[in-house]
Scaffold this motif. Structure first.
Motif, PDB file in Angstrom:
ATOM      1  N   CYS A   1      -5.504  -4.751   3.327  1.00  0.00           N
ATOM      2  CA  CYS A   1      -5.012  -5.485   3.182  1.00  0.00           C
ATOM      3  C   CYS A   1      -5.931  -7.350   2.991  1.00  0.00           C
ATOM      4  CB  CYS A   1      -3.656  -5.228   4.076  1.00  0.00           C
ATOM      5  SG  CYS A   1      -2.513  -4.138   4.061  1.00  0.00           S
ATOM      6  N   TRP A   2      -5.008  -7.944   2.322  1.00  0.00           N
ATOM      7  CA  TRP A   2      -6.540  -8.678   1.907  1.00  0.00           C
ATOM      8  C   TRP A   2      -5.160 -10.007   2.709  1.00  0.00           C
ATOM      9  CZ3 TRP A   2     -11.003  -8.478   2.023  1.00  0.00           C
ATOM     10  CH2 TRP A   2     -11.616  -7.712   1.015  1.00  0.00           C
ATOM     11  N   SER A   3      -5.873 -11.471   2.750  1.00  0.00           N
ATOM     12  CA  SER A   3      -5.268 -12.862   3.615  1.00  0.00           C
ATOM     13  C   SER A   3      -4.262 -12.732   1.911  1.00  0.00           C
ATOM     14  CB  SER A   3      -6.293 -13.511   3.659  1.00  0.00           C
ATOM     15  OG  SER A   3      -6.413 -14.407   2.610  1.00  0.00           O
ATOM     16  N   THR A   4      -4.644 -12.645   0.852  1.00  0.00           N
ATOM     17  CA  THR A   4      -3.522 -12.605  -0.416  1.00  0.00           C
ATOM     18  C   THR A   4      -2.015 -12.746  -0.342  1.00  0.00           C
ATOM     19  OG1 THR A   4      -5.139 -11.962  -1.561  1.00  0.00           O
ATOM     20  CG2 THR A   4      -6.006 -14.070  -1.296  1.00  0.00           C
ATOM     21  N   GLY A   5      -2.021 -11.072  -0.006  1.00  0.00           N
ATOM     22  CA  GLY A   5      -0.994 -10.538  -0.180  1.00  0.00           C
ATOM     23  C   GLY A   5      -1.258  -9.229  -0.845  1.00  0.00           C
ATOM     24  N   ARG A   6      -2.499  -8.934  -1.003  1.00  0.00           N
ATOM     25  CA  ARG A   6      -2.686  -8.187  -1.855  1.00  0.00           C
ATOM     26  C   ARG A   6      -2.962  -6.533  -0.816  1.00  0.00           C
ATOM     27  NH1 ARG A   6      -4.853  -6.914  -7.779  1.00  0.00           N
ATOM     28  NH2 ARG A   6      -5.990  -5.436  -7.368  1.00  0.00           N
ATOM     29  N   ILE A   7      -2.947  -5.670  -1.346  1.00  0.00           N
ATOM     30  CA  ILE A   7      -3.543  -4.471  -0.926  1.00  0.00           C
ATOM     31  C   ILE A   7      -4.107  -3.614  -1.704  1.00  0.00           C
ATOM     32  CG2 ILE A   7      -2.172  -1.944   0.111  1.00  0.00           C
ATOM     33  CD1 ILE A   7       0.481  -3.553   0.298  1.00  0.00           C
ATOM     34  N   SER A   8      -5.241  -3.246  -1.554  1.00  0.00           N
ATOM     35  CA  SER A   8      -5.920  -2.539  -2.115  1.00  0.00           C
ATOM     36  C   SER A   8      -7.001  -1.106  -2.068  1.00  0.00           C
ATOM     37  CB  SER A   8      -7.376  -3.364  -3.171  1.00  0.00           C
ATOM     38  OG  SER A   8      -8.209  -3.734  -1.501  1.00  0.00           O
ATOM     39  N   HIS A   9      -6.897  -0.254  -2.333  1.00  0.00           N
ATOM     40  CA  HIS A   9      -7.224   0.730  -1.900  1.00  0.00           C
ATOM     41  C   HIS A   9      -9.003   1.412  -2.638  1.00  0.00           C
ATOM     42  CE1 HIS A   9      -3.368   1.636  -1.835  1.00  0.00           C
ATOM     43  NE2 HIS A   9      -2.862   1.809  -2.849  1.00  0.00           N
TER      44      HIS A   9
ATOM     45  N   SER B   1       1.044 -12.877   4.817  1.00  0.00           N
ATOM     46  CA  SER B   1       2.373 -12.343   4.413  1.00  0.00           C
ATOM     47  C   SER B   1       2.125 -10.817   4.893  1.00  0.00           C
ATOM     48  CB  SER B   1       2.289 -12.049   2.842  1.00  0.00           C
ATOM     49  OG  SER B   1       0.918 -11.702   1.967  1.00  0.00           O
ATOM     50  N   ILE B   2       1.250  -9.602   5.268  1.00  0.00           N
ATOM     51  CA  ILE B   2       1.772  -8.539   5.223  1.00  0.00           C
ATOM     52  C   ILE B   2       0.884  -8.677   7.314  1.00  0.00           C
ATOM     53  CG2 ILE B   2       0.812  -6.391   5.172  1.00  0.00           C
ATOM     54  CD1 ILE B   2       0.505  -7.071   1.975  1.00  0.00           C
ATOM     55  N   ARG B   3       1.939  -8.013   7.783  1.00  0.00           N
ATOM     56  CA  ARG B   3       1.555  -7.940   9.349  1.00  0.00           C
ATOM     57  C   ARG B   3       1.637  -6.703   9.855  1.00  0.00           C
ATOM     58  NH1 ARG B   3       6.499 -11.751  11.674  1.00  0.00           N
ATOM     59  NH2 ARG B   3       5.111 -13.254  11.704  1.00  0.00           N
ATOM     60  N   ALA B   4       1.805  -5.578   9.195  1.00  0.00           N
ATOM     61  CA  ALA B   4       1.992  -4.316   9.209  1.00  0.00           C
ATOM     62  C   ALA B   4       1.615  -3.087   8.613  1.00  0.00           C
ATOM     63  CB  ALA B   4       2.134  -3.379  10.746  1.00  0.00           C
TER      64      ALA B   4
ATOM     65  N   ALA C   1     -14.294  11.564 -13.443  1.00  0.00           N
ATOM     66  CA  ALA C   1     -14.620  12.531 -12.512  1.00  0.00           C
ATOM     67  C   ALA C   1     -13.535  12.321 -11.742  1.00  0.00           C
ATOM     68  CB  ALA C   1     -15.340  13.451 -12.389  1.00  0.00           C
ATOM     69  N   PHE C   2     -13.592  10.904 -11.384  1.00  0.00           N
ATOM     70  CA  PHE C   2     -12.183  10.408  -9.888  1.00  0.00           C
ATOM     71  C   PHE C   2     -10.791  10.018 -10.267  1.00  0.00           C
ATOM     72  CE2 PHE C   2     -16.916  10.897  -8.087  1.00  0.00           C
ATOM     73  CZ  PHE C   2     -16.667  11.414  -7.786  1.00  0.00           C
ATOM     74  N   GLN C   3     -11.227   9.739 -11.734  1.00  0.00           N
ATOM     75  CA  GLN C   3     -10.131   8.351 -11.885  1.00  0.00           C
ATOM     76  C   GLN C   3      -8.452   9.332 -11.701  1.00  0.00           C
ATOM     77  OE1 GLN C   3     -10.657   7.650 -16.138  1.00  0.00           O
ATOM     78  NE2 GLN C   3     -11.417   5.026 -15.892  1.00  0.00           N
ATOM     79  N   ASP C   4      -8.533  10.774 -11.611  1.00  0.00           N
ATOM     80  CA  ASP C   4      -7.142  10.698 -11.898  1.00  0.00           C
ATOM     81  C   ASP C   4      -6.811  10.921  -9.943  1.00  0.00           C
ATOM     82  OD1 ASP C   4      -9.181  12.721 -11.753  1.00  0.00           O
ATOM     83  OD2 ASP C   4      -7.838  14.441 -11.156  1.00  0.00           O
ATOM     84  N   GLN C   5      -7.573  10.474  -9.134  1.00  0.00           N
ATOM     85  CA  GLN C   5      -7.312  10.735  -8.072  1.00  0.00           C
ATOM     86  C   GLN C   5      -6.595   9.431  -7.216  1.00  0.00           C
ATOM     87  OE1 GLN C   5      -8.208  12.765  -5.106  1.00  0.00           O
ATOM     88  NE2 GLN C   5      -8.791  14.016  -6.775  1.00  0.00           N
ATOM     89  N   LEU C   6      -7.422   8.385  -8.432  1.00  0.00           N
ATOM     90  CA  LEU C   6      -6.317   6.605  -7.873  1.00  0.00           C
ATOM     91  C   LEU C   6      -5.829   6.447  -8.417  1.00  0.00           C
ATOM     92  CD1 LEU C   6      -9.585   4.660  -6.558  1.00  0.00           C
ATOM     93  CD2 LEU C   6      -7.265   5.920  -5.500  1.00  0.00           C
ATOM     94  N   ALA C   7      -4.310   7.425  -9.840  1.00  0.00           N
ATOM     95  CA  ALA C   7      -4.475   6.461 -10.945  1.00  0.00           C
ATOM     96  C   ALA C   7      -2.444   6.546 -10.467  1.00  0.00           C
ATOM     97  CB  ALA C   7      -3.693   8.165 -12.281  1.00  0.00           C
ATOM     98  N   ASP C   8      -2.138   6.658  -9.540  1.00  0.00           N
ATOM     99  CA  ASP C   8      -1.359   6.896  -8.629  1.00  0.00           C
ATOM    100  C   ASP C   8      -0.966   6.116  -7.338  1.00  0.00           C
ATOM    101  OD1 ASP C   8      -2.335   8.568  -7.647  1.00  0.00           O
ATOM    102  OD2 ASP C   8      -0.541  10.374  -8.213  1.00  0.00           O
ATOM    103  N   LEU C   9      -1.841   5.872  -6.736  1.00  0.00           N
ATOM    104  CA  LEU C   9      -1.714   5.195  -5.968  1.00  0.00           C
ATOM    105  C   LEU C   9      -1.042   3.674  -6.138  1.00  0.00           C
ATOM    106  CD1 LEU C   9      -4.891   5.831  -3.880  1.00  0.00           C
ATOM    107  CD2 LEU C   9      -2.803   6.569  -3.269  1.00  0.00           C
ATOM    108  N   PRO C  10      -0.383   2.746  -5.690  1.00  0.00           N
ATOM    109  CA  PRO C  10       0.032   1.250  -6.094  1.00  0.00           C
ATOM    110  C   PRO C  10      -0.482   0.176  -5.164  1.00  0.00           C
ATOM    111  CG  PRO C  10       2.046   2.678  -4.410  1.00  0.00           C
ATOM    112  CD  PRO C  10       0.503   3.423  -4.683  1.00  0.00           C
ATOM    113  N   VAL C  11      -1.428  -0.145  -6.191  1.00  0.00           N
ATOM    114  CA  VAL C  11      -1.880  -1.521  -6.184  1.00  0.00           C
ATOM    115  C   VAL C  11      -1.189  -2.706  -5.973  1.00  0.00           C
ATOM    116  CG1 VAL C  11      -3.839  -3.201  -6.429  1.00  0.00           C
ATOM    117  CG2 VAL C  11      -4.172  -0.718  -6.418  1.00  0.00           C
ATOM    118  N   LEU C  12      -0.902  -3.237  -5.250  1.00  0.00           N
ATOM    119  CA  LEU C  12      -0.035  -4.688  -4.707  1.00  0.00           C
ATOM    120  C   LEU C  12      -0.414  -5.940  -4.387  1.00  0.00           C
ATOM    121  CD1 LEU C  12       2.103  -3.066  -2.550  1.00  0.00           C
ATOM    122  CD2 LEU C  12       2.486  -1.793  -4.387  1.00  0.00           C
ATOM    123  N   THR C  13       0.317  -6.723  -4.984  1.00  0.00           N
ATOM    124  CA  THR C  13      -0.316  -8.129  -4.513  1.00  0.00           C
ATOM    125  C   THR C  13       1.128  -8.567  -3.537  1.00  0.00           C
ATOM    126  OG1 THR C  13      -1.693  -8.335  -5.703  1.00  0.00           O
ATOM    127  CG2 THR C  13      -0.652 -10.443  -4.423  1.00  0.00           C
TER     128      THR C  13
END
Lengths: 520, 675
Positions: free
Chosen positions: A473-481, A153-156, A37-49
Motif C-alpha cells: 500500500c503506497w502513500s498515494t492510496g494505491r494498492i499494488s501487487h 489514506s490507508i491505515r491497515a 504464462a503468469f498473466q492469468d495469475q494476477l488478472a483478477d486481483l484488484p489494483v486500486l487507488t
C-alpha cells in the motif's frame, strides 16, 4: 551477514517494480505486461487507488446527541449524577470543581485538590512509561505497522488466510472488503469503529474479521454470499474490556479458536474466546503495555512487544513467557518462519535485523518457550549510498515493518529512511530466505512505486500458487501487487548463472553468530 | 426432550461427571495408556482434592492474620496497632480459632467435592428453581453452611475482641448494686454477629445453587495453577468485599424487623438479662453503630474470602486435565501420541485405537444432533413457530433411511385413501393436529388424553408399517403423516377422474365424525378454559412459565464435551493427511463428514429459531463463571472451525469421498469459503 551494499541498485526513477522472474526483479512502466504464462495469475486481483481526497471527512466528531440540544442549566446534583453515569468519579469531581454555585466553596476546593492529586499521580506513572502521556491517536500512530498512520489514506490491510480476499481500513474509519471473485465491495462502518490500527481475518473460517479500534475490538461476521454493500452494524460483535484501549494489535490463533488483543496502556494482553465473548487477561507487569503481537504460523508461540526496551515470547500451550531485554529501543516489528522455529525482529533505533531461533516444538516440553540464549544479527541495513547513472541514492535505516511469505522464501522489510536527511527515502527491501538446513538471507532487490509514492504497508498473499505475492500500500492510496515467481526450494530449483546474487551467496551464507544480549 | 434441569439435579450432575470420567478413561485406554485406567481416575481426582484442601487450609492463617490486623486498625497509633496485632497472632484463642476454622474449611471443601458437576443444571422455570432449593440435598447444604457460617462468625467475634467477644457480659445497669449477685446480661453485639454469620452462610449456599457454582467450567486457555490462582485472586477479594456490603445491608433490614425473636429466645433459654442501659439493636439508633457495621462487614469478607478460596482452589485443581480434553491436546500438540492413534493392532492389523476414538466422538456428536432435533421439533410446534418443513432436518439426518420411511408412509396413506377404510379418521387427523399442536407441546400431545383416539390409531398404523422408526425418529415422522395425507388427498381431489369419489367420502366423514368430534371439542374447550383460568393467575404463571433462554441453555449444558470431541476429532483427521501411514482414517472419513455436516445444519437451524438469541449476553468481568450460558455459541464456532479444518487440509481430495449429494454441495461451499 547480509548488508544493503550487496543489493542491486534501485530501479531508475520513473520505473516501477513489476515482478520477480528468473531470480531478478523486473522494473518498467505500468503498461508492460507480465510473461504470458503468469498473466492469468494476477488478472483478477484488484489494483486500486484510494486517494485521500475522495474520502469524506467525519460528518460529526462528537458521537453523542449532546450538540443537538439546547443547553439547559440543571441543578448541580443532577449534573453530578449525569457525569457519574457518563464518565465516572472523575467526571463528578470535574463537575463540582467547575460549578458556578457559590455556596459550595469547600466542596469545590476539595474536588480541585483531589483532581490535582490524580493528575500528579498519573503524571508520575507517565514519567515511568512516557507513552502513557500520549493521546490515544498519537499512541496508535506511534505503534502502528503503517509508516504514516495519521496522514495516509490507508491505515491497515489484511489478506484473508485462505482465499483471495482482503480488507482495507481507510482514513475515514470505514473498511472495504475486496474479493477477487465478486464485484461487490462491502463497506463496513460502525459507531465504535474509529482509528483502526490493525485488522485480522479469522483462520479456518469464511468471513470473520477482527478490527482493532480505539475503544474496543470489533468482530465483523460477514456473510460471504451476501450481495449487500453495507452490512449492518448488527453483524459486528463488540469486545470491550475496561482499561484495554486503544487496541493496536490483534492476532488470531492459527487454529482459529482464540483472538489475542493488545493495548499499549494495558499490561495484560487479552485472550478472547470470540464466540462466547469471554476473555482471560494474561497479566505480565513490566514494559507498560503490549504494542504488537505476532502468532507463529504453527501456533506454538506468540511474540508480544512492549513500549519499553523489552519484548516477550509466549508459548501458547501453558502460556508461560520468556523475556528478552533489548539494548536500545522497543521492538518495532517481528515475523516468524513458517515452522515457528525462527523469529526475526527489529529494534527501534538500530538498523539491523535480529534473528532468534527456537528449539523444535513438541508436546512433551510443556511450558517452555525454548529460545536460544542469544539473538544474532542477520542483516545490516545501515545507510548505504548507491551510485546509479541517475545520481546518488542513499538507502537504509530503521525497519518499520517486516513480513515473511508463507513458504519462508521471501522476506520484505519496510525501511524507513533517516528523518534528518531529506534525500533518504522509505523503501521496501526484499530478501531471499531459506530456513533449512541452515538459515540463509540473500539480497533480492528494492521495490519502487510510482514517482513520489512511499510504501505504507506491506503484506504477503497467504496462498499464492506460483511463488509469493507481495501487496504494497503506497502513500498515494494505491494498492499494488508484486508477484515473485519462483519454484519452491522443496523441489529442484533452477538458478540462472548470470545473476550477481549467486556470487555473493557463498560469503553471506554463513550467518555470523554474534551474541548481543541474553536472558541469563 | 430430557433436560438435565429439574428435580433430581444434584445426583444427576454428579452422575454426569462419573459418566464422563468413565468415557474419558476408555478413550485413554484405547490409546494404549493403560496406567490411566478408570480406577486411577478417581484416585487422581482424590489427590487433587486433597491438595486443594491442603492449600486452602494453609492459606487460612494468612487470611486470619490479615483479618486480625484490619479489625483492630487504629490509624492514630500505628506503632501500637502493629505491635498489638503481632502479639495477637500468637494468643491461644486465635490458634484455637484457626484450628476450628480449618475444620470448617474442611467441611466446606467436602461439600464442594460432593456437589460439583461438569454439566450445569439449569432450572427451566421458577418452579424448578424452587424445587431445587427445597430439595433435601440442597436443604442439608444450606443448613450446614449456615452452621458453618455461625462458627466462622463466632471465631471472628472472638478474634475481634472488644465488645463482641462474649455472649454474656456482666450487667452495667445500676439496679444490680446489691453486690452479692452479679447479673449476667446478653451481649446483643455478639448475637448480631453470630446471626449475620448464619445468614451469610445460608446466602452463600443459595448463591452457590443459583449461580451454578458447582459447575466446573474449563478455561479457554491452559495455564499453571499458580498463575490461574493469582489471576483470580484480586477479583475474588473485590467480589467478596462488595457482596459482604450487600449482605450487611440485608442483615440490618432483617434484624430490624425480626431481631427481637432470636434475642428473646436466647435470653430466656440461657437465663440472661437485657441490659437496659444499652440501646437494643433492632432500633435505628442501635443499628447505626459504625463499629458494629464495620466489624460485621469485615466478618463477612473474611468468611466469603476463605470459602471462595477453598472453592477456587478446588475448581483449579479439578479442571486441570480430563480425558476428552487430553484427546484434544494430544491431537494438537503431540505427533508421537497421534502416531499411536493411527497405528494398527499387532496381530490382525485392525485400527482399534482409531475406531474406538472416532466411534466415541461420533456417538457423542450424533447424540447431540438428535437432542437438538427433538428440541427444535418441540419448539416448532409450540405455537411460536410453525415451520413449513419440520421434517427436513430429519431427512438429512439419515437421508436414505428417512427417504424410505417417508415413502412408506406416503404409500400407506395412499392405500388408506384408496381403500377408504380409514378415511374418516384420517380426515380428522388432518384437522386435529392444528388445534392440538397449538395448545400443547406436541411431544406430549400423542400421549395426552385430549388428542383424539383416531390420531393415536393413525400413529399406530404408521408405526406398524414402518419398522425403520427408531425411538427418536418416530415422533416427527408421525407428525408428517397428516400433512402428507392432506397433500395426497388434494392430489386425489384434483387428479382423480371420478369426481364423485371424494364427495361421497366427505359426506361420509360428515356423518361419522359428529360423535367423536363432539366429545373432542368439549374436552378441548374444557382444556382451554382450565388453561385460561390458570394463566390469569399471575402467581401460577410466574412459577410455571418457562424461560426460552433457560431451555436452550439446558439443551447445550454439556456442550463442553462436544466441543472437545469436535476439536480432537477434526485435528486428528487433519493430522491424518500427512501422518496416517495405513490410511485408517480414510475409511471413517465419510461418516465423520456426514456427522459434522448434519450437526452443522441442525445447529444452524437452531440459531434461526426466533426465541434463541443470536448473540451471547454481555458478561462483565465477574468471579462467578457464566460460561455455561454461552456454551452454544462456542459450540457453533468450533463446529464450523472443525469442518473448515478438515476441508482446508484435504482440499480438492474431498470430492472423492462418498457423501450424499446434498452434503457434497455443502462441502463445496466450505471449500470455496462461502459458509
Amino acid at each position: 551477514m547480509c548488508s544493503l551494499a550487496l543489493f542491486p541498485p534501485p530501479p531508475a526513477p520513473g520505473d516501477l517494480t513489476l515482478y520477480e522472474f528468473n531470480n531478478a526483479l523486473v522494473s518498467g512502466h505500468v503498461y508492460e505486461t507480465l510473461p504470458l504464462a503468469f498473466q492469468d495469475q494476477l488478472a483478477d486481483l484488484p489494483v486500486l487507488t484510494i486517494p485521500k481526497e475522495t474520502l469524506k471527512a467525519h460528518s460529526r466528531l462528537e458521537h453523542s446527541t449532546k450538540p443537538a440540544f439546547i443547553h439547559h442549566q440543571e441543578t448541580l446534583w443532577k449534573r453530578c449524577l449525569n457525569a457519574w453515569r457518563d464518565v465516572g468519579m472523575c467526571g463528578v469531581l470535574n463537575e463540582i470543581a467547575n460549578a458556578e454555585e457559590a455556596d459550595l466553596q469547600w466542596m469545590k476546593t476539595g474536588s480541585r485538590w483531589t483532581l490535582a492529586l490524580c493528575h500528579w499521580v498519573s503524571s508520575l506513572h507517565g514519567s515511568l512509561f512516557p507513552h502513557l502521556s500520549l493521546c490515544s491517536e498519537d499512541m496508535i500512530a506511534e505503534f502502528s505497522q503503517a509508516v504514516d498512520w495519521a496522514g495516509c489514506s490507508i491505515r491497515a490491510f489484511a489478506w484473508h488466510p485462505h482465499s483471495s480476499k482482503f480488507a482495507v481500513a481507510l482514513l475515514d474509519d470505514s473498511i472495504r472488503v475486496y474479493n477477487t471473485n465478486s464485484a461487490t465491495v462491502p463497506i463496513l462502518k460502525h459507531r465504535l469503529q474509529r482509528n483502526v490500527a490493525s485488522m485480522a481475518w479469522k483462520p479456518l473460517c469464511a468471513s470473520i474479521l477482527a478490527v482493532a479500534c480505539q475503544s474496543c475490538v470489533l468482530v465483523w461476521h460477514l456473510d460471504p454470499t451476501s450481495l449487500s454493500t453495507r452490512p449492518s452494524s448488527g453483524c459486528a460483535q463488540v469486545l470491550a474490556f475496561t482499561g484495554h484501549s486503544p487496541v493496536t494489535s490483534l492476532a488470531w490463533a492459527p487454529s482459529g479458536e482464540m483472538l489475542l488483543s493488545a493495548s499499549p496502556v494495558d499490561t495484560a494482553m487479552l485472550v478472547w474466546d470470540v464466540s462466547t465473548e469471554n476473555c482471560v487477561p494474561l497479566q505480565w507487569f513490566g514494559g507498560g503495555g503490549v504494542t504488537y503481537l505476532a502468532w507463529s504460523p504453527d501456533g506454538s508461540k506468540v511474540l508480544a512487544t512492549t513500549p519499553s526496551a523489552v519484548f516477550r515470547v509466549w508459548e501458547a500451550q501453558m502460556w508461560t513467557c520468556e523475556r528478552w531485554p533489548t539494548i536500545k529501543g522497543h521492538c518495532q516489528t517481528g515475523c516468524w518462519s513458517p515452522d515457528g522455529s525462527r523469529l526475526l525482529f527489529t529494534v527501534l533505533g538500530e538498523s539491523v535485523i535480529y534473528s532468534l531461533s527456537f528449539s523444535e516444538y513438541s508436546g512433551e516440553m510443556q511450558g517452555q518457550v525454548g529460545g536460544s540464549k542469544t539473538a544474532s544479527i542477520v542483516a545490516d541495513l545501515s545507510e548505504t549510498t548507491f551510485e546509479t547513472p541517475y545520481g546518488e541514492e542513499r538507502i537504509g535505516g530503521e525497519v518499520h515493518s517486516m513480513v515473511w511469505d508463507p513458504r519462508g522464501e521471501r522476506l520484505a522489510a519496510l525501511i524507513r529512511g533517516n528523518p534528518e536527511t531529506p534525500e533518504s527515502r522509505t523503501i521496501v527491501a526484499v530478501f531471499r530466505t531459506r530456513n533449512s538446513p541452515v538459515f540463509e538471507l540473500l539480497p533480492c532487490g528494492f521495490l519502487q512505486g510510482e514517482p513520489g509514492a512511499q510504501p505504507q504497508l506491506i503484506a504477503f498473499h497467504p496462498c499464492f500458487k506460483k511463488g509469493a505475492l507481495l501487496t504494497v500500500c503506497w502513500s498515494t492510496g494505491r494498492i499494488s501487487h508484486i508477484p515473485f515467481f519462483f519454484v519452491s526450494a522443496q523441489f529442484p530449483c533452477f538458478r540462472p548463472s548470470h545473476s550477481p546474487v549467486v556470487a555473493l551467496s557463498s560469503s553471506s551464507a554463513s550467518v555470523r553468530e554474534q551474541p548481543l544480549f541474553s536472558e541469563l | 426432550m430430557s433436560s438435565p434441569g429439574g428435580g433430581g439435579s444434584g445426583g444427576l450432575n454428579a452422575g454426569g461427571f462419573e459418566w464422563r470420567r468413565q468415557r474419558g478413561s476408555c478413550c485413554r485406554d484405547y490409546e494404549g495408556r493403560r496406567r490411566w485406567g478408570a480406577a486411577s481416575a478417581a484416585q487422581v481426582l482424590g489427590w487433587r482434592v486433597a491438595a486443594s484442601i491442603a492449600w486452602s487450609i494453609l492459606l487460612l492463617p494468612l487470611c486470619t492474620a490479615v483479618f486480625i490486623s484490619i479489625s483492630s486498625i487504629d490509624l492514630f497509633h500505628p506503632v501500637q496497632w502493629i505491635s498489638n496485632s503481632f502479639n495477637d497472632w500468637y494468643t491461644s484463642y486465635v490458634i484455637f480459632c484457626i484450628l476450628l476454622m480449618s475444620l470448617v474449611i474442611l467441611i466446606i471443601s467436602i461439600f464442594n467435592v460432593e456437589f460439583y458437576a461438569v454439566v450445569p443444571s439449569i432450572p427451566c422455570s421458577r418452579l424448578a428453581l424452587l424445587g431445587k432449593i427445597i430439595h433435601p440435598r440442597q436443604v442439608i447444604h444450606s443448613v450446614v453452611h449456615a452452621i458453618m457460617g455461625m462458627l466462622m462468625a463466632w471465631c471472628a467475634a472472638v478474634m475481634t475482641k472488644g465488645k463482641f467477644q462474649f455472649l454474656a457480659l456482666p450487667c452495667t445497669a445500676s439496679e444490680s448494686l446489691d453486690g452479692a449477685v452479679q447479673h449476667m446480661c446478653l451481649n446483643e453485639y455478639h448475637v448480631f454477629l453470630l446471626l449475620s454469620g448464619a445468614f451469610m452462610g445460608y446466602n452463600y449456599s443459595l448463591l452457590y445453587l443459583v449461580n451454578n457454582m458447582n459447575y466446573l467450567p474449563f478455561p479457554i486457555i491452559q495455564q499453571y495453577k499458580y498463575l490461574r490462582f493469582r489471576r483470580s485472586l484480586p477479583l475474588l477479594v473485590k467480589r467478596s468485599c462488595v457482596e459482604s456490603l450487600y449482605l450487611v445491608r440485608n442483615i440490618c433490614v432483617a434484624y430490624y424487623f425480626f431481631g427481637y425473636i432470636p434475642r428473646a429466645w436466647i435470653s430466656t433459654t440461657m437465663d440472661l438479662h437485657t441490659d437496659s442501659k444499652l440501646h437494643p439493636l433492632d432500633t435505628l439508633t442501635g443499628l447505626l453503630d459504625l463499629s458494629l457495621l464495620y466489624h460485621t462487614w469485615l466478618c463477612g469478607i473474611f468468611l466469603l474470602i476463605t470459602w471462595h478460596i477453598a472453592w477456587l482452589l478446588f475448581k483449579i485443581y479439578a479442571t486441570e486435565f480430563l480425558a476428552l480434553q487430553d484427546l484434544m491436546l494430544l491431537s494438537q500438540y503431540s505427533p508421537v501420541r497421534r502416531q499411536e492413534v493411527f497405528s494398527l493392532s499387532q496381530p490382525g492389523g485392525h485400527p482399534h485405537n482409531w475406531t474406538a476414538i472416532s466411534k466415541e466422538c461420533l456417538n457423542l456428536l450424533s447424540d447431540l444432533t438428535q437432542k437438538l432435533i427433538m428440541q427444535q421439533e418441540a419448539a416448532a410446534t409450540n405455537g411460536r413457530v410453525k415451520q413449513p418443513s419440520t421434517g427436513e432436518v430429519g431427512r438429512s439426518l439419515r437421508s436414505s433411511e428417512a427417504a424410505v420411511t417417508e415413502e412408506m408412509a406416503f404409500q400407506t396413506q395412499r392405500s388408506n385413501v384408496v381403500s377408504r377404510a380409514h378415511v374418516p379418521s384420517l380426515v380428522k387427523s388432518s384437522l386435529l393436529p392444528l388445534k392440538a399442536s397449538s395448545t400443547s407441546d406436541l411431544g406430549s400431545s400423542f400421549g395426552s388424553p385430549f388428542s383424539s383416539p383416531a390420531l393415536n390409531r393413525k400413529a399406530g398404523i404408521l408405526d406398524l408399517n414402518s419398522p425403520w422408526h427408531g425411538s427418536v425418529q418416530s415422533p416427527h415422522v408421525m407428525r408428517r403423516g397428516p400433512k402428507l395425507w392432506t397433500s395426497s388427498s388434494d392430489l386425489q381431489m384434483t387428479g382423480s377422474p371420478q369426481a364423485s369419489f371424494p364427495v361421497i367420502s366427505v359426506a361420509r366423514v360428515g356423518n361419522e365424525a359428529i360423535q367423536p368430534s363432539f366429545i373432542y371439542t368439549w374436552l378441548q374447550n374444557k382444556q382451554e378454559q382450565v388453561r385460561s383460568f390458570l394463566s390469569k393467575r399471575v402467581l401460577i404463571m410466574y412459577f410455571f412459565s418457562k424461560h426460552p433462554e433457560a431451555l436452550i441453555q439446558a439443551v447445550f449444558s454439556d456442550a463442553q464435551m462436544h466441543i472437545w470431541a469436535l476439536e480432537g476429532l477434526s485435528r486428528l483427521v487433519a493430522a491424518s493427511f500427512t501422518e496416517d501411514r495405513f490410511g485408517v482414517v480414510q475409511t471413517t472419513l465419510p461418516a465423520i463428514l456426514n456427522t459434522l455436516l448434519t450437526l452443522q445444519e441442525v445447529v444452524d437451524k437452531h440459531f434461526k429459531l426466533p426465541h434463541a438469541s443470536s448473540k451471547p449476553p454481555r458478561i462483565s468481568g465477574s468471579l462467578m463463571d457464566t460460561s455455561y450460558k454461552t456454551l452454544r455459541f462456542a459450540l457453533r464456532a468450533s463446529l464450523k472451525t472443525a469442518i473448515y479444518r478438515v476441508t482446508t487440509t484435504f482440499g480438492e481430495h474431498l470430492n472423492e469421498v462418498q457423501v450424499s449429494a446434498e452434503h457434497k454441495k455443502r462441502l463445496q461451499q466450505f471449500l470455496e469459503f462461502k459458509e
